[in-house]
Design a protein around this motif. Structure first.
Motif, PDB file in Angstrom:
ATOM      1  N   ALA A 114     -13.889 -22.873  31.383  1.00  0.00           N
ATOM      2  CA  ALA A 114     -12.999 -21.830  32.126  1.00  0.00           C
ATOM      3  C   ALA A 114     -13.468 -20.573  31.779  1.00  0.00           C
ATOM      4  O   ALA A 114     -13.689 -19.629  32.698  1.00  0.00           O
ATOM      5  N   THR A 115     -13.673 -20.154  30.403  1.00  0.00           N
ATOM      6  CA  THR A 115     -14.036 -18.884  29.912  1.00  0.00           C
ATOM      7  C   THR A 115     -15.569 -18.711  30.408  1.00  0.00           C
ATOM      8  O   THR A 115     -15.728 -17.437  30.779  1.00  0.00           O
ATOM      9  N   ALA A 116     -16.480 -19.654  30.108  1.00  0.00           N
ATOM     10  CA  ALA A 116     -17.590 -19.536  30.827  1.00  0.00           C
ATOM     11  C   ALA A 116     -17.829 -19.108  32.355  1.00  0.00           C
ATOM     12  O   ALA A 116     -18.500 -18.268  32.885  1.00  0.00           O
ATOM     13  N   ALA A 117     -16.799 -19.740  33.025  1.00  0.00           N
ATOM     14  CA  ALA A 117     -17.043 -19.636  34.565  1.00  0.00           C
ATOM     15  C   ALA A 117     -16.363 -18.232  34.829  1.00  0.00           C
ATOM     16  O   ALA A 117     -16.848 -17.669  35.827  1.00  0.00           O
ATOM     17  N   ARG A 118     -15.443 -17.522  34.207  1.00  0.00           N
ATOM     18  CA  ARG A 118     -14.910 -16.445  34.551  1.00  0.00           C
ATOM     19  C   ARG A 118     -15.981 -15.270  34.200  1.00  0.00           C
ATOM     20  O   ARG A 118     -16.081 -14.289  35.160  1.00  0.00           O
TER      21      ARG A 118
END
Length: 175
Positions: A114-118
């Motif tokens: 999720a952090t990478a996606a953001r």
């Protein structure tokens, strides 16, 4: 006369006609609700995974599988290479100082993804950490569907090439 055959036959015909009209009305509504218009420019055909976007008839009759997944979309030159590097970075971050031989904790993998996606995804779903929610078969482009409904849950898959770009896909549930 109420007790006559004619009265009985007439009311049976009336009831039959009314049921036929109700059935066709419900069929019309169901066919209208079963097809959600495209909503995201990154391979997602449906909306939020509600019974409206998954297909009204499926929700009534229990048909069709559903999956939950998150994804990261990368566009442009070397998108596949960027996805490969990003996938490795996500796993490294999720494992942290732990032993890679012990695998990765699912919660840590979802959080790192999720952090990478953001920060990296070009899809509007990046504001939700790439989370797409629940969706039914056929709601995604075929390449995405093939991964979401046939590959292992809890693993980052990809890069998956579609007309939208290269995707990393993390399937979090399937029913």
């Amino acid at each position: 006369e109420i007790g006559s055959n004619h009265f009985f036959r007439q009311h049976c015909v009336d009831i039959s006609d009314m049921l036929r009209k109700v059935f066709f009305f419900l069929l019309l509504i169901a066919s209208t609700l079963a097809f959600a218009p495209p909503s995201l420019p990154c391979g997602v055909r449906g909306g939020t995974g509600s019974s409206l976007s998954m297909g009204f008839l499926d929700s009534l009759f229990g048909g069709g599988k559903t999956a939950e997944a998150s994804h990261i979309l990368i566009k442009g030159n070397n998108a596949s290479d960027q996805c490969e590097r990003l996938k490795n970075d996500i796993y490294k971050k999720a494992i942290g100082r732990g032993d890679p031989a012990n695998g990765v904790e699912p919660e840590k993998l979802v959080k790192a993804f999720a952090t990478a996606a953001r920060s990296k995804s070009t899809c509007p779903s990046k504001s939700q950490g790439g989370a797409l929610g629940s969706f039914g078969e056929g709601q995604m482009v075929p390449e995405f569907d093939a991964v979401a409904f046939k590959k292992e849950v809890g693993v980052i898959h990809g890069p998956v090439e579609t007309q939208f770009g290269s995707h990393l896909i993390l399937i979090t549930d399937r029913k």
